[in-house]
Design a protein around this motif. Sequence first.
Motif, PDB file in Angstrom:
ATOM      1  N   ALA A 101      -1.349  -0.019   7.055  1.00 36.87           N
ATOM      2  CA  ALA A 101      -0.821  -1.170   6.322  1.00 36.87           C
ATOM      3  C   ALA A 101      -0.443  -2.296   7.283  1.00 36.87           C
ATOM      4  CB  ALA A 101       0.392  -0.757   5.480  1.00 36.87           C
TER       5      ALA A 101
ATOM      6  N   ALA B 255      -3.477  -2.561  -4.418  1.00 40.48           N
ATOM      7  CA  ALA B 255      -2.079  -2.319  -4.067  1.00 40.48           C
ATOM      8  C   ALA B 255      -1.146  -3.524  -4.266  1.00 40.48           C
ATOM      9  CB  ALA B 255      -1.980  -1.791  -2.636  1.00 40.48           C
TER      10      ALA B 255
ATOM     11  N   PRO C 160       0.816  -1.223   0.000  1.00 38.25           N
ATOM     12  CA  PRO C 160       0.000   0.000   0.000  1.00 38.25           C
ATOM     13  C   PRO C 160       0.850   1.275   0.000  1.00 38.25           C
ATOM     14  CG  PRO C 160      -0.677  -1.504   1.758  1.00 38.25           C
ATOM     15  CD  PRO C 160       0.603  -2.032   1.214  1.00 38.25           C
TER      16      PRO C 160
ATOM     17  N   THR D 193      -7.877  -8.184   2.187  1.00 34.94           N
ATOM     18  CA  THR D 193      -8.629  -6.939   2.374  1.00 34.94           C
ATOM     19  C   THR D 193      -9.919  -7.179   3.155  1.00 34.94           C
ATOM     20  OG1 THR D 193      -7.715  -6.038   0.333  1.00 34.94           O
ATOM     21  CG2 THR D 193      -9.736  -5.017   1.162  1.00 34.94           C
TER      22      THR D 193
ATOM     23  N   ARG E 214      -8.275   0.702  -2.104  1.00 37.88           N
ATOM     24  CA  ARG E 214      -6.874   0.707  -2.538  1.00 37.88           C
ATOM     25  C   ARG E 214      -6.156  -0.575  -2.118  1.00 37.88           C
ATOM     26  NH1 ARG E 214      -8.365   5.815  -2.245  1.00 37.88           N
ATOM     27  NH2 ARG E 214      -7.311   7.514  -3.332  1.00 37.88           N
ATOM     28  N   SER E 215      -6.578  -1.125  -0.999  1.00 36.72           N
ATOM     29  CA  SER E 215      -5.920  -2.308  -0.451  1.00 36.72           C
ATOM     30  C   SER E 215      -6.018  -3.533  -1.368  1.00 36.72           C
ATOM     31  CB  SER E 215      -6.533  -2.610   0.928  1.00 36.72           C
ATOM     32  OG  SER E 215      -6.158  -3.868   1.393  1.00 36.72           O
TER      33      SER E 215
END
Lengths: 240, 240
Positions: free
Chosen positions: A213, B192, A193, B217, B188-189
């Motif tokens: 993270a 990423a 991330p 996630t 985003r996780s």
Amino acid sequence: MSDETVPDRGRESGGTAPSPGTRRPGGRTARTRAAVRDAVLAGLTEHGYPGLTVEYVAAHSGVHKTTLYRRWKDIEGLVADALDLAGEDSWVPPDTGSLEGDLRALAQEVVVSFTDPAVAASGSAMIAAAFQSERAADALRDYYTERFARCEALVERAVRRGELAADPDAAAEAGAAHCGIDAGALVRSVSAPLFFRLFITREPVDDTVAEQAVAATLAAAHAGAFTVAGRADASSGASS
Amino acid sequence: MSDETVPDRGRESGGTAPSPGTRRPGGRTARTRAAVRDAVLAGLTEHGYPGLTVEYVAAHSGVHKTTLYRRWKDIEGLVADALDLAGEDSWVPPDTGSLEGDLRALAQEVVVSFTDPAVAASGSAMIAAAFQSERAADALRDYYTERFARCEALVERAVRRGELAADPDAAAEAGAAHCGIDAGALVRSVSAPLFFRLFITREPVDDTVAEQAVAATLAAAHAGAFTVAGRADASSGASS
């Protein structure tokens, strides 16, 4: 992390692997190689891969052009060897006594490196070079493969301490060094991330993003998302 | 995801935001802009940012050089506008009926896009350009900010369905649209770890890596790792 993301320019390589131009660790050839590596990084940082020339490397390393061509062949060879050399250091992953502490230290290394303009510039230049040179991309892959392989020790310690088990119910028997955990995926999960924001979405990273993270990776690890055979279980709801 | 990572070259922009050179959606100016965008992407893919010239864009778009200079000023302006235009499409995030299904569809879009050489090349070229142009980096940041803002709808739906709550114990009251979840970080996780492997560690991605990103996630989300005020709790052990 300065070493994970590349180059500590000043650090002399320990020369742990045989590489072109290295006769013995710490010798004159090793010093030449380090000087060339420093010049390559300076050039990449200053001009980017497309603007890097053998002339620049010669001028900034004090090594004659004919020597550069003979040993490294071309710019791609110079860049790839600079990355190889960056990977030959003695960096070891953090060992704080807990998985959470180790992952936090890893994440903070990334944040600290990339908020230090000098380190950020050379690390970023190497990542950028991989977009333009297949050999740089190969060298970057090798660099990270090796780097994350070292990080797996941190997961193995967590398993030995009983902090982590492939099957949470089997935590008591966690004496075995390997419990079917995809350690490589787990350690990449902390960095991903941060690098994603730095180099893809171009968003700033800070301690808050690092902490998130770490928390996400730990929660996923505890829920079994990184167990080699347990992925399906984890996705159905870890809070239940 | 083809749209998340960039450009569907053939798709005509809906023109949802006012931008230089667009008078009305679907009009002649919009067609010109799309032709220029296509030429920019072709040039980036073929030569990279350092090799892209206004001459190339003129030759491949059929738009005269003087027009290009007048409207877009320079190469940086052309690249930034191509990214702006990529972000003006009508893409909406998947809506499969479950958070898990939506995240899986998102992850699979990334994998599918980057295993399609044509889409991968232009997406990769845009990411690469951001290393060399501040304005391209700004445009990429805007692109992803907007893209992930759209994805937040998927988290809001999960909250409304009661699949996700900031405080797992408060799941029953999850009628409120927002429960203090950092939806941006959550979506985003998923992307990423995939982008990290594609563009940083240069490792292949496949359905297994995508599935792992989804599982991690989801587990982190269920454990509260993405709640705005609950990060510290999540890190102490989600399996307990």
